[in-house]
Design an enzyme around this catalytic site. Structure first.
Site, PDB file in Angstrom:
ATOM      1  N   TYR A 153       0.839  -1.209   0.000  1.00  0.00           N
ATOM      2  CA  TYR A 153       0.000   0.000   0.000  1.00  0.00           C
ATOM      3  C   TYR A 153       0.871   1.255   0.000  1.00  0.00           C
ATOM      4  CZ  TYR A 153      -3.752   3.204   1.419  1.00  0.00           C
ATOM      5  OH  TYR A 153      -4.660   4.235   1.479  1.00  0.00           O
ATOM      6  N   THR A 188     -13.876   6.071   6.761  1.00  0.00           N
ATOM      7  CA  THR A 188     -14.595   5.559   5.577  1.00  0.00           C
ATOM      8  C   THR A 188     -14.685   4.043   5.689  1.00  0.00           C
ATOM      9  OG1 THR A 188     -12.627   5.096   4.256  1.00  0.00           O
ATOM     10  CG2 THR A 188     -13.486   7.346   4.126  1.00  0.00           C
TER      11      THR A 188
HETATM   12  P1  NAI Z   1     -13.656   3.289  -0.001  1.00  0.00           P
HETATM   13  O1  NAI Z   1     -13.377   1.833   0.035  1.00  0.00           O
HETATM   14  O2  NAI Z   1     -14.698   3.865   0.904  1.00  0.00           O
HETATM   15  O3  NAI Z   1     -14.000   3.722  -1.497  1.00  0.00           O
HETATM   16  C1  NAI Z   1     -13.233   3.291  -2.590  1.00  0.00           C
HETATM   17  C2  NAI Z   1     -14.119   3.200  -3.820  1.00  0.00           C
HETATM   18  O4  NAI Z   1     -13.292   2.811  -4.924  1.00  0.00           O
HETATM   19  C3  NAI Z   1     -15.226   2.152  -3.690  1.00  0.00           C
HETATM   20  O5  NAI Z   1     -16.467   2.703  -4.072  1.00  0.00           O
HETATM   21  C4  NAI Z   1     -14.784   1.054  -4.657  1.00  0.00           C
HETATM   22  O6  NAI Z   1     -15.873   0.342  -5.256  1.00  0.00           O
HETATM   23  C5  NAI Z   1     -13.991   1.846  -5.685  1.00  0.00           C
HETATM   24  N1  NAI Z   1     -13.054   0.996  -6.419  1.00  0.00           N
HETATM   25  C6  NAI Z   1     -12.198   0.081  -5.904  1.00  0.00           C
HETATM   26  N2  NAI Z   1     -11.538  -0.549  -6.885  1.00  0.00           N
HETATM   27  C7  NAI Z   1     -11.976  -0.011  -8.056  1.00  0.00           C
HETATM   28  C8  NAI Z   1     -11.671  -0.258  -9.422  1.00  0.00           C
HETATM   29  N3  NAI Z   1     -10.777  -1.188  -9.783  1.00  0.00           N
HETATM   30  N4  NAI Z   1     -12.307   0.478 -10.360  1.00  0.00           N
HETATM   31  C9  NAI Z   1     -13.222   1.416 -10.006  1.00  0.00           C
HETATM   32  N5  NAI Z   1     -13.553   1.680  -8.733  1.00  0.00           N
HETATM   33  C10 NAI Z   1     -12.948   0.971  -7.765  1.00  0.00           C
HETATM   34  O7  NAI Z   1     -12.236   3.990   0.261  1.00  0.00           O
HETATM   35  P2  NAI Z   1     -11.822   5.475   0.725  1.00  0.00           P
HETATM   36  O8  NAI Z   1     -11.384   5.401   2.129  1.00  0.00           O
HETATM   37  O9  NAI Z   1     -12.826   6.454   0.324  1.00  0.00           O
HETATM   38  O10 NAI Z   1     -10.494   5.641  -0.129  1.00  0.00           O
HETATM   39  C11 NAI Z   1     -10.419   6.420  -1.303  1.00  0.00           C
HETATM   40  C12 NAI Z   1      -8.975   6.671  -1.607  1.00  0.00           C
HETATM   41  O11 NAI Z   1      -8.356   7.346  -0.497  1.00  0.00           O
HETATM   42  C13 NAI Z   1      -8.149   5.398  -1.816  1.00  0.00           C
HETATM   43  O12 NAI Z   1      -7.210   5.630  -2.857  1.00  0.00           O
HETATM   44  C14 NAI Z   1      -7.434   5.230  -0.481  1.00  0.00           C
HETATM   45  O13 NAI Z   1      -6.238   4.505  -0.611  1.00  0.00           O
HETATM   46  C15 NAI Z   1      -7.177   6.681  -0.121  1.00  0.00           C
HETATM   47  N6  NAI Z   1      -6.924   6.956   1.280  1.00  0.00           N
HETATM   48  C16 NAI Z   1      -7.829   6.588   2.238  1.00  0.00           C
HETATM   49  C17 NAI Z   1      -7.556   6.845   3.563  1.00  0.00           C
HETATM   50  C18 NAI Z   1      -8.499   6.431   4.650  1.00  0.00           C
HETATM   51  O14 NAI Z   1      -8.085   6.454   5.815  1.00  0.00           O
HETATM   52  N7  NAI Z   1      -9.725   6.052   4.361  1.00  0.00           N
HETATM   53  C19 NAI Z   1      -6.331   7.554   3.988  1.00  0.00           C
HETATM   54  C20 NAI Z   1      -5.467   7.940   2.887  1.00  0.00           C
HETATM   55  C21 NAI Z   1      -5.772   7.637   1.593  1.00  0.00           C
END
Ligand code: NAI
Length: 249
Positions: A153, A188
């Site tokens: 990651y 999230t």
């Molecule tokens: P989440 O799991 O709530 O949302 C991610 C979304 O991406 C989901 O709707 C999923 O269906 C979609 N997704 C996954 N694989 C996909 C694919 N191959 N094609 C199209 N859509 C796809 O996650 P969250 O927390 O909102 O994360 C969003 C971004 O933020 C990610 O890149 C994560 O790594 C990053 N992030 C999150 C943090 C956290 O603490 N939640 C902290 C720092 C970064």
């Protein structure tokens, strides 16, 4: 006139978490939102809620990604903002000694290759327009060691940060700004899933957040809206930390 009035904005991972909160925020600020997600149900619901367009796509598939931006352009006549945000959490044990090559590759595909594909396919539209703003979701783990053994990651997010800097510098004179958004831990489904597997981890992480809590997705969305807007007209190639003070501690 609102800050993001009529800005055609593609958001990947719009069905959940940070992407969903950002779709809501952009709609509130007047943008035309294209919601992209692999998950048909949540992606469609997000688009319906914000009065936008849903495109089901797998961001690791180049044909899908090309179709996303072509659809946005054909529907609205421009692509002004790309929020390349879809991502997955690390495998259960993501230490260097445990992560298998298949899990490693999958994380790079979804978190890093997807950003390469989205930038590759949106930049030609932005070049023709002579303007555009790209925000790529990295993480605070891209700028500091987090001692949580998330090797695949962390490496993927470091790649997103480096690529964003490079593109920001390369395309600055063409009016295209590219920034890496580096959130701290955000409340999230992705984070909740991670902590459900290891509840003590949440407490360990919390200790390192000077603000003493995790972010709400809406607080990250506010930063994306700023970076996408003309208020950030002199910001490109940046690592934009929204981390509750973690990196400053
Ligand atoms: P989440 O799991 O709530 O949302 C991610 C979304 O991406 C989901 O709707 C999923 O269906 C979609 N997704 C996954 N694989 C996909 C694919 N191959 N094609 C199209 N859509 C796809 O996650 P969250 O927390 O909102 O994360 C969003 C971004 O933020 C990610 O890149 C994560 O790594 C990053 N992030 C999150 C943090 C956290 O603490 N939640 C902290 C720092 C970064």
């Amino acid at each position: 006139m609102q800050r993001l009035q009529d800005r055609v904005t593609v958001i990947t991972g719009a069905g959940s978490g940070i992407g969903l909160a950002t779709a809501r925020r952009f709609a509130e600020e007047g943008a035309r939102v294209v919601c992209v997600d692999l998950d048909e149900e949540t992606g469609r619901a997000a688009a319906a809620e914000v009065g936008g367009l849903f495109v089901r796509a797998d961001v690791t598939d180049e044909d899908d990604v090309a179709r996303v931006f072509a659809t946005a352009f054909d529907t609205y006549g421009s692509v002004d903002v790309a929020f390349n945000n879809a991502g997955i959490s690390p495998p259960d044990d993501d230490s260097i000694l445990e992560t298998g090559i298949d899990a490693w590759r999958r994380v790079q595909e979804v978190n890093l290759t997807s950003v390469y594909l989205c930038c590759k396919h949106v930049i030609p539209y932005m070049r023709r327009q002579g303007k555009g703003s790209i925000v790529n979701t990295a993480s605070f783990v891209a700028v500091m060691g987090s001692a949580t053994s998330q090797i695949s990651y962390t490496a993927s997010k470091g790649g997103v940060l480096a690529m964003s800097r490079e593109l920001g510098v390369q395309f600055a004179r063409e009016g295209i700004r590219v920034n890496a958004l580096c959130p701290g831990p955000v409340n999230t489904p992705l984070l909740r899933e991670l902590f459900a597997k290891d509840p003590e981890r949440a407490q360990r992480r919390l200790v390192h957040v000077p603000l003493g809590r995790f972010a709400e997705a809406s607080e990250i969305a506010a930063a994306v809206a700023f970076l996408a807007s003309d208020d950030a007209s002199f910001i490109t190639g940046s690592e934009f930390l929204v981390d509750g003070g973690i990196s400053g501690a």
